[in-house]
Design an enzyme around this catalytic site. Sequence first.
Site, short mmCIF file in Angstrom:
data_model
loop_
_atom_site.label_atom_id
_atom_site.label_comp_id
_atom_site.label_asym_id
_atom_site.label_seq_id
_atom_site.Cartn_x
_atom_site.Cartn_y
_atom_site.Cartn_z
N HIS A 245 0.84 -1.21 0.00
CA HIS A 245 0.00 0.00 0.00
C HIS A 245 0.87 1.26 0.00
O HIS A 245 0.63 2.19 -0.78
CB HIS A 245 -0.91 -0.03 1.23
CG HIS A 245 -1.86 1.11 1.32
ND1 HIS A 245 -3.18 1.02 0.93
CD2 HIS A 245 -1.71 2.39 1.77
CE1 HIS A 245 -3.78 2.18 1.14
NE2 HIS A 245 -2.91 3.03 1.66
N GLU A 246 1.91 1.29 0.86
CA GLU A 246 2.79 2.46 0.93
C GLU A 246 3.61 2.61 -0.35
O GLU A 246 3.83 3.73 -0.83
CB GLU A 246 3.71 2.36 2.14
CG GLU A 246 3.00 2.38 3.48
CD GLU A 246 2.10 3.58 3.64
OE1 GLU A 246 2.52 4.70 3.27
OE2 GLU A 246 0.97 3.41 4.11
N HIS B 64 1.62 4.39 -2.90
CA HIS B 64 1.58 5.85 -2.72
C HIS B 64 2.79 6.50 -3.40
O HIS B 64 2.68 7.60 -3.96
CB HIS B 64 1.59 6.21 -1.23
CG HIS B 64 0.26 6.08 -0.56
ND1 HIS B 64 -0.90 6.62 -1.07
CD2 HIS B 64 -0.11 5.46 0.60
CE1 HIS B 64 -1.91 6.35 -0.27
NE2 HIS B 64 -1.46 5.65 0.75
N GLU C 242 -6.34 6.64 -1.42
CA GLU C 242 -6.35 5.41 -0.63
C GLU C 242 -6.89 4.24 -1.44
O GLU C 242 -6.36 3.13 -1.40
CB GLU C 242 -7.17 5.61 0.64
CG GLU C 242 -6.51 6.50 1.68
CD GLU C 242 -5.16 5.97 2.13
OE1 GLU C 242 -5.08 4.80 2.57
OE2 GLU C 242 -4.18 6.70 2.01
N ASP D 25 -4.91 0.96 -2.44
CA ASP D 25 -5.47 -0.37 -2.13
C ASP D 25 -5.42 -1.27 -3.35
O ASP D 25 -4.96 -2.42 -3.28
CB ASP D 25 -6.93 -0.25 -1.67
CG ASP D 25 -7.06 0.36 -0.29
OD1 ASP D 25 -6.06 0.37 0.46
OD2 ASP D 25 -8.17 0.81 0.05
#
Length: 474
Positions: free
Chosen positions: A124-125, A128, A189, A193
């Site tokens: 997930h990070e 980003h 987000e 995801d």
Amino acid sequence: MFIRSLLVLSLACNSLAAADLPDLGEVSRQYFSDQDEQLLSRTIMRDIYADASYLDDPEIEAYLEHLGYRLVSVTSRNQRDFNFFVIQNNSINAFALPGGNIGVHTGLLLAAQNESELAGVLGHEIAHVTQDHIARMVAAQSQSYWPTLAALALAILASRSNSNVASAAIASTQALAIQNQLNYTRDYEREADRIGYETLTKAGFDPRGMPSFFTKLQRTNRLYDNSAPAYLRTHPLTSERIADMEARAESTPYLQIPDSLDFQLVRTRLRAREGTPQEAVKVFQGQLQDKRYTQAATVHYGLALAFLRARAYVNSESEIQKLSALKIHNPMLATLAGRVAQEGGQDKLALERYRTGIAAYPGYRPLLYGYADSLLKTNRAQESSSFLAAQLSLWPRDIRLWRLAAQAHMRLNQRSQGHRAIAEGYALSGNLTAAIEQINLAIKAGDGGFYELSTAEARRREWQELEKSQRKPK
């Protein structure tokens, strides 16, 4: 966390001119370029490395780097470099920063019940970062402007890693309004995801790890009033997002993915740091006595570390022998065996163990650090210097190798090379001012050859330009 030094920096930086910024998309790079991001990255990471909460643990960093790049390797946008680091903090948190820097709190490492859950958070990070979410957020603030580079650095760091302390501390830097706008949007987000889930699956982890961990976080949130876990404050979590992740997981075949031994050893390593050394010893002795473990190796590893903290070297060596009898091969076990011998005063055995470990795991850098340090401590600085020079040709951006090289050169009274090595370490940690001071000392030392002097002068010019661009208005 990280507040004081950034406040000092904010007073020293010049104001950045206002800019008309777009909303979203790749056009954001016109207003927040790759160079801007790297300058911001150095500013932030300098203060992280200098902060007491940064956990300088080569083995845990090596594990996160291995796990992180396993995930990065299967993404479609994997051209950039990543840096994974650890923060000593019991809160459940992980965060992405400019420049591909990803921080993980020790609380998260201990809260993840299996490796797929941890991989889900990292995936997930990483998403980003690969999707340029931070650059897009910076560019989206068309109604505002960035007062200083320091204010922006502080705002991003506070919003990503420690929003509890941020508000009061950053008010005087004009960064409060910025920080309040930097939490990830729900659109970002959902995108993280989706991409994180695909990354998790392609890397061979259980895709249910992602919804499993976020569901636990949501349940934990119900136990709090106005102090939700840090991860939830910076990553808005909704039932809709969890349902979407669960729906994706249900559409894939069930996979039972065993945790790696490294994952278990890292968690044991953190538990061995808890409490006093004597308390840690009792915890692991109790686990062995009651047979409360899934793998005996992890408990013996933890007990060896606890005894080492207590300076009970004979007992620690006894645990190393028990680990050896289990016939389990792992670089973290090999590194600990060398360290136990070294700290126990068995210099010859330590060098032998490090050499054996390096032969078995030639790319495992904690073993390289241990071997070079052991050579230094046995007054073999020339061997250590030659060994480190070979390693730096492979990993020229390794801060720990440069620091060890500096020690070796200083032991050999090679002051020019010693100051140059110190300077390289400072530059890699983002402290350009200290790097320039050290490279000036290297040039003035007077014991360097023509090539060394030319190289040092070139590095000084490069760092001076970087420092100048970091200060100058846009």
